[in-house]
Design a protein around this motif. Structure first.
Motif, PDB file in Angstrom:
ATOM      1  N   ARG A  49     -16.830  51.116  21.375  1.00  0.00           N
ATOM      2  CA  ARG A  49     -16.132  49.924  22.370  1.00  0.00           C
ATOM      3  C   ARG A  49     -15.227  49.094  21.780  1.00  0.00           C
ATOM      4  NH1 ARG A  49     -19.704  49.940  26.708  1.00  0.00           N
ATOM      5  NH2 ARG A  49     -19.202  47.690  27.265  1.00  0.00           N
ATOM      6  N   LEU A  54     -13.448  47.236  24.561  1.00  0.00           N
ATOM      7  CA  LEU A  54     -14.194  46.623  25.479  1.00  0.00           C
ATOM      8  C   LEU A  54     -15.192  45.660  24.808  1.00  0.00           C
ATOM      9  CD1 LEU A  54     -15.603  50.132  27.127  1.00  0.00           C
ATOM     10  CD2 LEU A  54     -13.867  48.416  28.079  1.00  0.00           C
ATOM     11  N   THR A  74      -7.872  46.755  26.921  1.00  0.00           N
ATOM     12  CA  THR A  74      -8.116  48.165  27.096  1.00  0.00           C
ATOM     13  C   THR A  74      -7.035  49.106  27.723  1.00  0.00           C
ATOM     14  OG1 THR A  74     -10.533  47.561  27.189  1.00  0.00           O
ATOM     15  CG2 THR A  74      -9.807  49.767  28.007  1.00  0.00           C
ATOM     16  N   GLU A  75      -6.788  48.338  29.058  1.00  0.00           N
ATOM     17  CA  GLU A  75      -5.677  49.033  29.763  1.00  0.00           C
ATOM     18  C   GLU A  75      -4.534  49.269  28.957  1.00  0.00           C
ATOM     19  OE1 GLU A  75      -7.071  46.269  30.526  1.00  0.00           O
ATOM     20  OE2 GLU A  75      -5.481  44.885  31.464  1.00  0.00           O
ATOM     21  N   VAL A 373     -12.000  42.511  27.723  1.00  0.00           N
ATOM     22  CA  VAL A 373     -11.897  43.003  28.936  1.00  0.00           C
ATOM     23  C   VAL A 373     -13.161  42.405  29.831  1.00  0.00           C
ATOM     24  CG1 VAL A 373     -12.615  45.006  30.403  1.00  0.00           C
ATOM     25  CG2 VAL A 373     -11.038  45.158  28.900  1.00  0.00           C
ATOM     26  N   ASP A 374     -12.891  41.953  30.872  1.00  0.00           N
ATOM     27  CA  ASP A 374     -14.317  41.565  31.676  1.00  0.00           C
ATOM     28  C   ASP A 374     -14.898  40.312  31.214  1.00  0.00           C
ATOM     29  OD1 ASP A 374     -16.624  43.894  33.191  1.00  0.00           O
ATOM     30  OD2 ASP A 374     -15.464  42.270  34.069  1.00  0.00           O
ATOM     31  N   GLY A 375     -14.495  39.393  30.815  1.00  0.00           N
ATOM     32  CA  GLY A 375     -15.017  38.359  30.320  1.00  0.00           C
ATOM     33  C   GLY A 375     -15.828  38.363  29.243  1.00  0.00           C
ATOM     34  N   ARG A 377     -19.123  38.623  28.827  1.00  0.00           N
ATOM     35  CA  ARG A 377     -20.342  39.655  28.909  1.00  0.00           C
ATOM     36  C   ARG A 377     -20.113  41.022  28.161  1.00  0.00           C
ATOM     37  NH1 ARG A 377     -21.153  41.012  33.909  1.00  0.00           N
ATOM     38  NH2 ARG A 377     -18.912  40.843  34.193  1.00  0.00           N
ATOM     39  N   SER A 378     -18.626  41.072  28.216  1.00  0.00           N
ATOM     40  CA  SER A 378     -18.497  42.617  27.410  1.00  0.00           C
ATOM     41  C   SER A 378     -18.932  42.626  26.057  1.00  0.00           C
ATOM     42  CB  SER A 378     -16.913  43.055  27.916  1.00  0.00           C
ATOM     43  OG  SER A 378     -16.113  41.974  27.289  1.00  0.00           O
ATOM     44  N   VAL A 380     -21.236  41.803  24.723  1.00  0.00           N
ATOM     45  CA  VAL A 380     -22.837  41.849  24.457  1.00  0.00           C
ATOM     46  C   VAL A 380     -23.164  43.173  25.161  1.00  0.00           C
ATOM     47  CG1 VAL A 380     -25.107  41.044  24.826  1.00  0.00           C
ATOM     48  CG2 VAL A 380     -23.139  39.733  24.734  1.00  0.00           C
TER      49      VAL A 380
ATOM     50  N   GLY B  81     -17.454  37.895  38.007  1.00  0.00           N
ATOM     51  CA  GLY B  81     -16.958  37.826  36.723  1.00  0.00           C
ATOM     52  C   GLY B  81     -17.727  37.179  35.624  1.00  0.00           C
ATOM     53  N   ARG B 167     -19.820  46.051  35.910  1.00  0.00           N
ATOM     54  CA  ARG B 167     -19.118  46.001  34.880  1.00  0.00           C
ATOM     55  C   ARG B 167     -18.455  47.138  34.256  1.00  0.00           C
ATOM     56  NH1 ARG B 167     -21.017  44.290  29.132  1.00  0.00           N
ATOM     57  NH2 ARG B 167     -23.014  44.859  29.763  1.00  0.00           N
ATOM     58  N   GLN B 171     -14.798  48.661  33.348  1.00  0.00           N
ATOM     59  CA  GLN B 171     -14.579  49.133  32.369  1.00  0.00           C
ATOM     60  C   GLN B 171     -13.997  50.569  32.347  1.00  0.00           C
ATOM     61  OE1 GLN B 171     -17.968  48.870  29.672  1.00  0.00           O
ATOM     62  NE2 GLN B 171     -17.756  46.551  29.365  1.00  0.00           N
ATOM     63  N   ALA B 174     -10.282  50.147  33.837  1.00  0.00           N
ATOM     64  CA  ALA B 174      -9.516  49.543  32.714  1.00  0.00           C
ATOM     65  C   ALA B 174      -9.160  50.850  31.729  1.00  0.00           C
ATOM     66  CB  ALA B 174     -10.045  48.543  31.840  1.00  0.00           C
ATOM     67  N   GLY B 175      -9.980  51.467  31.146  1.00  0.00           N
ATOM     68  CA  GLY B 175      -9.768  52.724  30.375  1.00  0.00           C
ATOM     69  C   GLY B 175      -8.892  53.578  31.051  1.00  0.00           C
ATOM     70  N   LEU B 176      -8.807  53.628  32.375  1.00  0.00           N
ATOM     71  CA  LEU B 176      -7.755  54.499  32.960  1.00  0.00           C
ATOM     72  C   LEU B 176      -6.401  53.771  33.152  1.00  0.00           C
ATOM     73  CD1 LEU B 176     -10.353  56.040  35.762  1.00  0.00           C
ATOM     74  CD2 LEU B 176      -9.185  57.126  33.605  1.00  0.00           C
ATOM     75  N   GLY B 177      -6.516  52.659  32.596  1.00  0.00           N
ATOM     76  CA  GLY B 177      -5.110  52.021  32.696  1.00  0.00           C
ATOM     77  C   GLY B 177      -5.107  50.919  33.913  1.00  0.00           C
ATOM     78  N   ALA B 178      -5.968  50.409  34.568  1.00  0.00           N
ATOM     79  CA  ALA B 178      -5.988  49.532  35.631  1.00  0.00           C
ATOM     80  C   ALA B 178      -5.935  48.204  34.959  1.00  0.00           C
ATOM     81  CB  ALA B 178      -7.160  49.788  36.755  1.00  0.00           C
ATOM     82  N   ARG B 179      -4.929  47.475  35.460  1.00  0.00           N
ATOM     83  CA  ARG B 179      -4.677  46.191  34.992  1.00  0.00           C
ATOM     84  C   ARG B 179      -5.869  45.127  35.906  1.00  0.00           C
ATOM     85  NH1 ARG B 179       0.526  47.695  35.671  1.00  0.00           N
ATOM     86  NH2 ARG B 179       0.653  46.477  37.525  1.00  0.00           N
ATOM     87  N   ARG B 183      -7.635  46.326  39.302  1.00  0.00           N
ATOM     88  CA  ARG B 183      -9.300  46.721  39.303  1.00  0.00           C
ATOM     89  C   ARG B 183      -9.761  46.210  40.553  1.00  0.00           C
ATOM     90  NH1 ARG B 183      -8.662  45.870  33.358  1.00  0.00           N
ATOM     91  NH2 ARG B 183      -9.288  43.805  33.261  1.00  0.00           N
TER      92      ARG B 183
END
Lengths: 383, 278
Positions: A49, A54, A74-75, A373-375, A377-378, A380, B81, B167, B171, B174-179, B183
């Motif tokens: 991760r 992540l 990540t992206e 990524v994703d605030g 929370r990611s 944890v 979020g 979540r 993820q 994002a791993g596939l490249g989405a901003r 997303r």
């Protein structure tokens, strides 16, 4: 494809007593596959991760093609992740899922679906473009997830226990598929797994225990010469014989045993002997040469063999693997000896509790940079 | 399905009996006094009000639903979020849900009417005076009150539907490249669409059938169908009962006309949102 390197990464989860990663480093060459194995809670998934972005590491570098991407989301890391569960997008059909990344990259709908069909053919799902993903079996869903990850055509592919939710047969077929895919596309792969057979699919494996890399070598080498007692315990099937190495000879309760030159030098050391390299002699007291008297505690069949657990006269636990049918009953006394007494044995430095374990490098200060990524929370998640 | 049977039977009996009685009343088969005699007098006498009532009901219900769906989705996205903002929004939504519509309507009246708090605060700025948001030609206050309350409902329904796995979906994307924007547009919106649609349908049907907010905040004429039915049922002229029943039947029919096609379309909403490909 790209190279991927995770360099000296530390990570501590909020409120955790100990760091999940302690200076872990892994390098994957272009087109190479490296697996990361370790027991539960060893930090395998945390490492992946962090590599994926992540999770924000406390310190350390993540390099993709030599470029530090630790600050990149990540992206933007030129890598893609495939998780244990397929996590297909249910609002899209099979081809829609595989075409997801090409569409993001700007391909038209028709072109993206054509590209998706190419990858679906690669994972043996041709003709299933328009199927609802919910109607697929677990194995098919995982194939779609693999095709989707490959269709992203990013520098490196990170696999987080990708086949562990499948049954044995399906897992074997996915292993075959992975071999095919590697032959066809030569992707750079970092795979986390707890399955040692799966790990052996890679050119080399990293053994991660308590957040530290204990060994990075081909799996056959790890099986032959585990770098630490912890690695041997992860692999299983080793008997540990404590003692001291002096001048290439291990002195222990068994007597004196020659050790391999590449192993531990002089000092406290543990001999790691595979259980199939041991045999039982009937007379526990009158044996000649190195060996130890022991009493059988229990026997456990494994297929056509049986594993006999014993307690040595020095109270050390021992395991010997024998063909089924040997008359070995709990309570019986034997002498445990090496099948080949003259072969050099593999000794490692004794790092077990109570012995002088090597000091860990100091843990760096917490990094307060924003999560990727994703605030928050990611940051944890499961180790 | 068999487990739900008792509930379905109870709902069918209560709603079916009620509807049958109202329909019978509207056509003279259940008069308050005298002998039952089939008659469309109730429908005839209320016809102009019924036509105007349909328009007024839709004028309130449609914008209130659209507004509630938009705000509700945004609130749900905020809650998904995570972080402190999510907790605050979730608490706020729960608090809003707990407020009865009647209390909400009274509060909105105190806030938006000519002599309300907002008008008083705006007075020093001058201008042409405070617009007639309460009781004016456009049902602004009514729409706002319904949207305010129902957006909390939509948000919580969407949150419940989308939160599991959200979540990880993000993820993976994002791993596939989405901003982040991609997303939201390519994963969150289509994933949430069925829940938004279902919650919006409930909101729309409720807004068509709700009388207290429009009764407190709306203009006197024309009346939306539920207000018309309520007024006629309470009329001292007992012969208004068939007309009141006709208004109630029209309101129910209007709700059914909206709900049935919407229910049929809901399962396809997911694929309609993307056409099977991103």
């Amino acid at each position: 494809m790209s190279t991927l390197e995770v360099r000296d990464v530390w990570h501590r989860y909020p409120d955790a007593d100990a760091p999940a990663l302690r200076g872990a480093s892994v390098a994957v060459a272009d087109g190479e596959m490296v697996s990361v194995v370790g027991p539960s809670g060893s930090g395998k998934s945390t490492l992946l991760r962090v590599a994926a972005g992540l999770l924000r590491s406390t310190s350390g570098e993540v390099l993709v093609d030599g470029r530090d991407v630790a600050d990149q989301p990540t992206e933007r890391r030129d890598l893609t992740v495939m998780f244990q569960h397929p996590l297909l997008f249910e609002h899209l059909d099979v081809a829609g899922n595989v075409a997801f990344a090409p569409r993001l990259a700007g391909s038209g709908r028709r072109e993206a679906r054509r590209c998706a069909r190419r990858y679906l053919r690669l994972v043996h799902l041709e003709g299933m473009d328009s199927r609802d993903v919910a109607s697929l079996s677990g194995g098919q869903q995982q194939r779609v997830a693999l095709a989707r990850a490959l269709a992203a055509e990013r520098g490196a592919l990170l696999l987080d226990e990708p086949f562990s939710s499948l049954d044995r047969e399906l897992r074997a077929s996915m292993h075959d598929l992975l071999v095919e895919v590697r032959a066809a596309l030569a992707p750079t792969i970092l795979m986390v797994t707890h399955d040692l057979d799966e790990a052996a699919l890679a050119e080399s494996s990293v053994v991660l225990i308590d957040g530290r890399v204990h060994q990075h070598a081909p799996m056959t080498e790890i099986y032959r010469r585990p770098a630490t007692v912890a690695v041997a315990r992860l692999l299983g099937g080793f008997t540990e014989i404590a003692g001291t190495v002096r001048d290439g000879v291990h002195h222990c309760a068994w007597g004196r045993l020659p050790v391999a030159a590449e192993g531990a030098g002089d000092g406290a050391a543990v001999l790691l002997v595979r259980r199939e390299a041991l045999r039982l002699e009937v007379d526990a007291d009158l044996g000649a040469g190195p060996g130890i008297g022991a009493r059988v505690v229990r026997r456990r069949p494994i297929g056509t063999r049986v594993v006999v657990s014993l307690v040595g006269d020095d109270d050390s636990p021992l395991e010997v693997e024998l063909p089924v049918g040997e008359d070995v009953r709990p309570g019986a006394r034997f002498r445990v000896v090496l099948s080949d007494r003259r072969a050099p044995q593999w000794a490692v430095r004794d790092e077990r509790p109570g012995s002088a374990a090597p000091a860990l490098a100091g843990e760096p200060e917490e990094d307060t940079r924003r999560p990727v990524v994703d605030g928050g929370r990611s940051s944890v998640g499961p180790a | 399905m068999s487990g739900a049977a008792p509930g379905i039977v109870a709902i069918t009996v209560v709603a079916g009996t009620g509807m049958a009685a109202v329909v019978a009343t509207s056509v003279g088969l259940m008069p308050l006094y005298g002998k039952p005699a089939p008659s469309l007098d109730g429908w005839r006498s209320a016809a102009p009000d019924l036509v105007a009532g349909i328009g007024e009901s839709l004028l309130i219900a449609l914008p209130a639903t659209v507004l509630a769906a938009l705000v509700g989705f945004l609130l749900a996205a905020l809650m998904l979020g995570g972080g402190r903002a999510a907790s605050v929004v979730r608490l706020a939504c729960l608090a809003v849900l707990a407020v009865p519509h009647l209390v909400g309507a009274t509060s909105v009246s105190l806030l938006l009417s000519d002599g309300g708090v907002a008008a008083r605060l705006a007075a020093p700025a001058g201008g042409d005076g405070w617009p007639a948001l309460v009781g004016g030609p456009w049902p602004v206050a009514t729409v706002l009150e319904l949207a305010w309350k129902e957006s909390a409902f939509v948000a919580l329904v969407v949150l419940a539907a989308v939160a599991p796995g959200h979540r990880m979906r993000m993820q993976v994307a994002a791993g596939l490249g989405a901003r982040p924007v991609q997303r939201v547009l390519r994963v969150l919106v289509p994933t949430a669409a069925p829940a938004v649609g279902a919650a919006s349908l409930v909101t729309l049907v409720y807004a068509i059938g709700s009388y207290e907010v429009a009764w407190l905040l709306g203009r006197a004429v024309p009346e939306p169908l539920p207000v018309l039915a309520f007024r006629l049922f309470g009329s001292i002229e007992l012969t208004d009962r068939p007309a009141a029943a006709a208004a109630a039947v029209t309101g129910s029919a209007l709700a059914l006309c909206v709900a049935v096609p919407a229910l049929a379309a809901l399962p396809r909403l997911r694929s309609l949102s993307t056409g099977g490909a991103p």
